[in-house]
Scaffold this motif. Structure first.
Motif, PDB file in Angstrom:
ATOM      1  N   LEU A 206       0.799  -1.218   0.000  1.00  0.00           N
ATOM      2  CA  LEU A 206       0.000   0.000   0.000  1.00  0.00           C
ATOM      3  C   LEU A 206       0.836   1.274   0.000  1.00  0.00           C
ATOM      4  N   HIS A 207       1.848   1.394   0.877  1.00  0.00           N
ATOM      5  CA  HIS A 207       2.511   2.677   1.107  1.00  0.00           C
ATOM      6  C   HIS A 207       4.027   2.530   1.002  1.00  0.00           C
ATOM      7  N   THR A 227      -3.648   5.137   6.168  1.00  0.00           N
ATOM      8  CA  THR A 227      -2.885   6.368   5.971  1.00  0.00           C
ATOM      9  C   THR A 227      -1.472   6.163   6.478  1.00  0.00           C
ATOM     10  N   THR A 232      -0.288  10.060   1.927  1.00  0.00           N
ATOM     11  CA  THR A 232      -1.365   9.480   1.133  1.00  0.00           C
ATOM     12  C   THR A 232      -2.398   8.846   2.052  1.00  0.00           C
ATOM     13  N   LYS A 234      -5.398   5.880   1.431  1.00  0.00           N
ATOM     14  CA  LYS A 234      -5.779   4.911   0.415  1.00  0.00           C
ATOM     15  C   LYS A 234      -6.917   4.018   0.900  1.00  0.00           C
ATOM     16  N   CYS A 236      -8.339   0.208  -0.013  1.00  0.00           N
ATOM     17  CA  CYS A 236      -8.050  -1.042  -0.708  1.00  0.00           C
ATOM     18  C   CYS A 236      -9.143  -2.056  -0.400  1.00  0.00           C
ATOM     19  N   THR A 243      -5.554  -1.783  -4.551  1.00  0.00           N
ATOM     20  CA  THR A 243      -5.884  -0.420  -4.149  1.00  0.00           C
ATOM     21  C   THR A 243      -6.994   0.114  -5.044  1.00  0.00           C
ATOM     22  N   ASN A 246      -7.013   6.489  -4.169  1.00  0.00           N
ATOM     23  CA  ASN A 246      -5.802   7.081  -3.605  1.00  0.00           C
ATOM     24  C   ASN A 246      -6.038   8.579  -3.434  1.00  0.00           C
ATOM     25  N   THR A 282     -11.805  12.331  -6.161  1.00  0.00           N
ATOM     26  CA  THR A 282     -10.558  12.228  -5.405  1.00  0.00           C
ATOM     27  C   THR A 282      -9.560  13.318  -5.743  1.00  0.00           C
TER      28      THR A 282
END
Length: 548
Positions: A206-207, A227, A232, A234, A236, A243, A246, A282
């Motif tokens: 994810l990050h 987070t 960011t 996100k 998912c 994901t 975003n 977004t």
């Protein structure tokens, strides 16, 4: 270009793959005479309305399937049959796994019921054996070794750079833990661990930096909000491990939450603001709610029946109905606020630390009413880390008598469990972990309580049957004699709230009459846990990040 070894008339000119005599990619022809694979030409005609080779006008009705003998085609009937069988096997396997989960939960409940009935029968022995039975009955659970714990260890797993966890109760129950998933463009993500077999796990990348917070979807529990310090936020899917959305942040994210009714998500940032996004668009934030006089990171965020409540080192705030101003909640902290959580109803838990003590405050908070402190819990240490505690209800009542709290102890690396129905004292200690406990989280599934404990390199899941917990608390309460009025030597579970933990009363209770002091006999019987002075970290965002 045509692949080597193939003859003309074997490949679709659109995808350059072999067409077949059956299936979705079987050979077909347009009215202009050109041959294509059926699935390819259907998609092409839908977009362009013409032949891809001669540009002649064509529609879906012009597609004709060929039954040819002159053109060389590949027979894909067996391949199609294998795909159909594979899909059927996957469906049957999913059905069997769901049935297996249901049966295991049912077996666990029956085992706990048998244990409860056995304990109940042992307490109903004949009167002639009452003397021996009285000595053989186990005493009430006191703060002590983990071997006397009411919680049983379900499993434990090693992790890396973990900090937060959530328990998913959707269909197949699983534990979601933030962890480092290995080198790559996104080295940090979430590990999904099956609660029935911890050997079954999957990773979701994810990050690019460690994850600070996770939140499960309100309407769809398969959605997971996360987070991180990589600026960011996100969303998912835990079903597809992909994901979905975003959101870009101007500052590092520290906490996140879902709106309970609207398609919106919220994120607490490092500059003391709450950013609101609409999941339908977004590109930009829907609102940026700044808290005046709060430059510290928003480390906790709750959005439920109590409204929007957030926590920072300098205290707790609640967003007003106009969503433009904030009200600071008057709760006795006794130091810097390090964690705020809710129990799903009108109860909240505020955790704080100072130079010489750590404190949990259980309070009731209505949507538009003032905050009402109910119980102060102490007995643990918390010097340098921002450990997240959790609270839950052990029954159907919403009073403080049904509330339990779990939090980590920094010195012993244990998890302490408090019971508000037992006078706010520590009623359980779980086995020490390999490092300081960074977070505890709770969920109730089919009458069984699940408690997850997270350290930086380990996660453990404990279980406790709700009926066994209720019976043990009732037995402990029945065996305790009612204290006489003004008896200062009464056990801690029976003493007035102001005397618990030898702390000053909450500001809202300052008007109450002075209670009798604790006698030396009680102090000798229940010595306080050792405490050590520590450095008082500042309230700036830089000091908070340095402490972590």
């Amino acid at each position: 270009a045509m692949q080597p070894g193939r003859e003309a008339g074997q490949d679709c000119p659109i995808c350059l793959e072999r067409w077949g005599a059956s299936g979705d990619h079987r050979i077909c022809v347009l009215k202009c005479g050109h041959l294509f694979g059926q699935s390819c030409i259907e998609r092409w005609i839908k977009l362009h309305k013409k032949c891809p080779q001669c540009n002649a006008k064509a529609t879906a009705r012009d597609i004709r399937v060929l039954f040819v003998s002159e053109v060389s085609v590949s027979d894909t009937s067996r391949h199609d049959e294998f795909r159909r069988q594979l899909a059927e096997e996957k469906r049957l396997r999913g059905k069997a796994e769901s049935e297996n989960i249901r049966l295991k939960i049912q077996v666990h409940k029956l085992q706990q019921e048998i244990l409860s009935l056995s304990n109940s029968m042992s307490r109903k022995r004949p009167r002639s054996q009452s003397a021996s039975a009285t000595h053989s009955m186990p005493p009430p659970v006191l703060p002590g070794p983990a071997r006397g714990s009411r919680w049983s260890l379900s499993f434990h797993c090693t992790t890396s750079s973990s900090r937060v966890a959530r328990i998913s109760t959707h269909e197949s129950p699983m534990l979601l833990v933030s962890t480092a998933v290995g080198p790559g463009a996104l080295p940090h993500g979430v590990r999904k661990i099956s609660m029935l077999n911890s050997n079954h796990s999957q990773y979701i990348r994810l990050h690019s930096l460690p994850i600070r917070d996770l939140a499960q979807g309100v309407g769809d529990p398969t959605l997971l909000l996360s987070t991180s310090h990589d600026k960011t936020l996100k969303i998912c899917s835990t079903k597809t491990n992909n994901t979905i959305l975003n959101f870009d942040l101007s500052r590092p994210g520290w906490s996140c939450a879902w709106h309970p009714t609207e398609p919106r998500v919220l994120c607490g940032t490092a500059n003391g603001a709450v950013v609101v996004f609409d999941i339908r668009q977004t590109r930009s934030a829907l609102a940026n709610l700044d808290i005046a006089g709060c430059p510290q990171p928003i480390h906790s965020l709750i959005h439920g029946s109590t409204g929007l409540v957030c926590g920072a080192l300098s205290g707790m705030w609640r967003c007003q109905a106009d969503c433009k101003s904030w009200e600071k909640l008057d709760v006795f902290m006794g130091g810097s606020c390090v964690s705020v959580c809710g129990s799903g109803d009108t109860h909240i838990l505020a955790s704080s630390r100072s130079k010489d003590r750590a404190l949990h405050t259980v309070a009731a908070l209505d949507l538009n009413g003032p905050v009402r402190p109910l119980q102060s819990l102490t007995g643990h240490t918390n010097r340098c880390i921002m450990s997240r505690a959790c609270l839950w209800s052990t029954g159907s009542s919403t009073e403080d008598a049904a509330i339990s709290v779990a939090s980590g102890d920094e010195d012993s690396h244990q998890v302490f469990v408090w019971s508000c129905s037992d006078g706010g004292r520590v009623v359980d200690r779980l086995a020490p972990m390999s490092g300081p406990v960074l977070m505890t989280t709770h969920a109730r599934i089919a009458g069984t309580h699940h408690l997850a404990c997270v350290s930086s390199n380990e996660v453990r899941l404990f279980t406790q049957d709700e009926s066994a917990s209720t019976i043990s608390e009732a037995v402990a309460g029945a065996r305790r004699p009612a204290p006489a009025c003004g008896d200062a030597s009464a056990p801690m579970a029976q003493m007035p709230r102001q005397e618990l933990g030898r702390l000053p009363p909450c500001p809202h209770e300052a008007s109450r009459a002075q209670e009798p002091a604790i006698s030396p006999t009680f102090v000798a019987r229940h010595p306080p846990l050792p405490t050590t002075s520590h450095q008082n970290y500042g309230s700036s965002a830089a000091a908070a990040a340095g402490a972590l």
